[in-house]
Design an enzyme around this catalytic site. Structure first.
Site, PDB file in Angstrom:
ATOM      1  N   LYS A 281      -1.827  44.298  13.823  1.00  0.00           N
ATOM      2  CA  LYS A 281      -2.694  45.131  12.968  1.00  0.00           C
ATOM      3  C   LYS A 281      -1.907  46.290  12.345  1.00  0.00           C
ATOM      4  O   LYS A 281      -1.988  46.540  11.142  1.00  0.00           O
ATOM      5  CB  LYS A 281      -3.842  45.675  13.829  1.00  0.00           C
ATOM      6  CG  LYS A 281      -5.013  46.225  13.040  1.00  0.00           C
ATOM      7  CD  LYS A 281      -5.997  46.986  13.926  1.00  0.00           C
ATOM      8  CE  LYS A 281      -6.781  46.137  14.889  1.00  0.00           C
ATOM      9  NZ  LYS A 281      -7.908  46.899  15.514  1.00  0.00           N
TER      10      LYS A 281
ATOM     11  N   LYS B  45      -3.084  48.533  24.238  1.00  0.00           N
ATOM     12  CA  LYS B  45      -4.529  48.660  24.469  1.00  0.00           C
ATOM     13  C   LYS B  45      -4.731  48.957  25.933  1.00  0.00           C
ATOM     14  O   LYS B  45      -3.927  48.541  26.779  1.00  0.00           O
ATOM     15  CB  LYS B  45      -5.215  47.344  24.110  1.00  0.00           C
ATOM     16  CG  LYS B  45      -6.692  47.458  23.890  1.00  0.00           C
ATOM     17  CD  LYS B  45      -6.971  48.074  22.533  1.00  0.00           C
ATOM     18  CE  LYS B  45      -8.329  47.757  22.003  1.00  0.00           C
ATOM     19  NZ  LYS B  45      -8.370  47.902  20.545  1.00  0.00           N
TER      20      LYS B  45
ATOM     21  N   SER C  80      -5.987  57.188  12.405  1.00  0.00           N
ATOM     22  CA  SER C  80      -5.312  57.715  13.601  1.00  0.00           C
ATOM     23  C   SER C  80      -3.871  58.091  13.250  1.00  0.00           C
ATOM     24  O   SER C  80      -3.344  59.107  13.704  1.00  0.00           O
ATOM     25  CB  SER C  80      -5.264  56.653  14.711  1.00  0.00           C
ATOM     26  OG  SER C  80      -6.440  56.683  15.470  1.00  0.00           O
TER      27      SER C  80
HETATM   28  N1  GLU Z   1      -9.571  51.292  18.957  1.00  0.00           N
HETATM   29  C1  GLU Z   1      -9.291  51.172  17.570  1.00  0.00           C
HETATM   30  C2  GLU Z   1      -8.746  49.801  17.239  1.00  0.00           C
HETATM   31  O1  GLU Z   1      -8.915  48.874  17.976  1.00  0.00           O
HETATM   32  C3  GLU Z   1      -8.413  52.304  17.083  1.00  0.00           C
HETATM   33  C4  GLU Z   1      -7.073  52.369  17.703  1.00  0.00           C
HETATM   34  C5  GLU Z   1      -6.284  53.606  17.310  1.00  0.00           C
HETATM   35  O2  GLU Z   1      -6.780  54.392  16.533  1.00  0.00           O
HETATM   36  O3  GLU Z   1      -5.178  53.743  17.845  1.00  0.00           O
HETATM   37  O4  GLU Z   1      -8.172  49.573  16.210  1.00  0.00           O
END
Ligand code: GLU
Length: 411
Positions: free
Chosen positions: A90, A102, A344
């Site tokens: 991503k 994660k 972010s």
């Molecule tokens: N939890 C979000 C995602 O799965 C944001 C992750 C982030 O901002 O680092 O993309």
């Protein structure tokens, strides 16, 4: 099919399309580090309780690892592993200088009091503080966590390392959070829909939408769609579902949800069986909740022409095949929901610069990144004659593979 098997399968297909060396392929699949910790806390009644916390750091070839921390009863190591890997692709798809990670704690946050959640978050942070960091691994909110969770992590981490706002993103604004971060995933989804529909000569205002999930992502996406004249004809969440073929008044539904914490009892539409949401009559279906919701049992009945994956891995590979045969266009999760991690990144940049952007700048940059990533994916689809999902995987995997090769990986 479980999330890890499905993610690995997509990765391997992309690696084959790219003709990656098989050793490099294997090495890109293996996570950099998997952390598992026991978090034991006293409950408010004085009894001790223990929860398992995970952090999977998948890859850091393109920069510090990045990804959310979720609190959910079904958090398991395989799923966290798949989600960490998805973060690697991503961040590469949207071309921000990060790798993927994660984390999660296997707990039911709604069954814990605020002080129990705070103790749990602080213990988890104490156990992983030397493995995360501004240039190492930067957590963010995910399912069951929010800006308050990030504030506790920031505070606990700073006890060990000094004031470090950039160690987490998705913080409260007063602690260095970015304007626009809370709405970012939902707004990113809507920017993605805009650019996708343009390809087909459509506008949001011409389309009917069904949205599964009315939490942070689904409710913001619904609001922005409504503002652009799109008709949201069905919405569901864990509390129920509502439909209105003429379009739901989203600001009214948001007010109703805020005051009752539920979709039930909303006067501006009819109640709907939440199980029917995914097969509801609409042009664009947006799953914004859990993974694996579109599967071989319901895929054939989907009416939408477009599916926009605001959730992570909502479409099982078997469903993917059925839907693609039906001609449904699927905008994949590793692109569609990358607005959150993109803002972010802007938050992290602002923290490092010590300079705050206004919301207009944040949203304008988000739009630019979302449109650029779509064009990059489209170029891959054209070059390799593949679906948008495979185009996104090929784009992300190629960027990570190139970075890995340039850094040198076999020594
Ligand atoms: N939890 C979000 C995602 O799965 C944001 C992750 C982030 O901002 O680092 O993309």
């Amino acid at each position: 099919m479980n999330a890890l098997v499905a993610t690995n399968r997509n990765f391997r297909q992309a690696a084959r399309i790219l003709g990656l060396d098989s050793k490099l392929e294997t090495s890109l699949l293996i996570p950099f580090r998997e952390i598992k910790v026991e978090c034991t806390i006293p409950k408010d009644d004085g009894t001790l309780v223990s929860y398992v916390g995970f952090r999977v750091q998948h890859d850091n070839a393109r920069g510090p690892m990045k990804g959310g921390i979720r609190y959910h009863p079904e958090v398991d190591p395989d799923e966290v592993n798949a989600l960490a890997q998805l973060m690697t692709w991503k961040t590469a798809v949207v071309d921000i200088p990060y790798g993927g990670a994660k984390g999660g704690i296997g707990c039911s946050p709604t069954d814990l009091t605020t002080s129990e959640l705070e103790r749990l978050t602080r213990v988890f942070t104490q156990k992983i503080h030397d493995l995360i960091g501004i240039h190492r691994d930067v957590p963010a909110p995910d399912m069951g966590t929010n800006s308050q969770t990030m504030a506790w992590i920031l505070d606990e981490y700073s006890k060990f390392h000094g004031h470090s706002p950039a160690v987490v993103t998705g913080k409260p604004i007063d602690l260095g959070g970015s304007l626009g971060r809370e709405a970012a995933t939902g707004l990113g989804v809507v920017f993605a829909i805009e650019v996708l529909l343009e390809e087909y000569g459509n506008l949001i205002s011409d389309m009917k939408f069904a949205i599964q999930g009315f939490g942070n992502v689904g409710s913001w996406a619904a609001k922005f769609i409504h503002e652009r004249g799109g008709k949201v004809v069905a919405v569901s969440d864990v509390t129920g579902a509502v439909e209105n073929p003429n379009g739901i008044d989203i600001p009214a539904l948001l007010k109703h949800k805020e005051s009752t914490q539920s979709l039930k009892g909303f006067q501006g539409g009819d109640a709907l069986d939440p199980n029917d949401l995914l097969v509801h009559e609409c042009d664009v279906l947006i799953p914004c909740a859990l993974g694996g919701v579109l599967n071989k049992e319901n895929a054939a009945d989907v009416k939408a022409k477009f599916i926009v994956e605001a959730a992570n891995h909502p479409t099982d590979p078997e469903a993917d095949e059925i839907l693609s045969k039906k001609g449904v266009v699927i905008l994949p999760d590793i692109y569609a929901n990358c607005g959150g991690v993109t803002v972010s990144y802007f938050e992290w940049v602002q923290n490092i610069q010590g300079f705050m952007w206004d919301e207009e700048r944040v949203n304008c940059e988000l739009k630019r990144y979302m449109r650029k990533a779509f064009l990059d994916i489209k170029a891959m689809c054209q070059a390799y004659d593949c679906s948008l999902r495979m185009g996104a995987f090929v784009l992300g995997v190629n960027r990570v593979a190139r970075a890995t090769l340039m850094r040198g990986w076999e020594a």
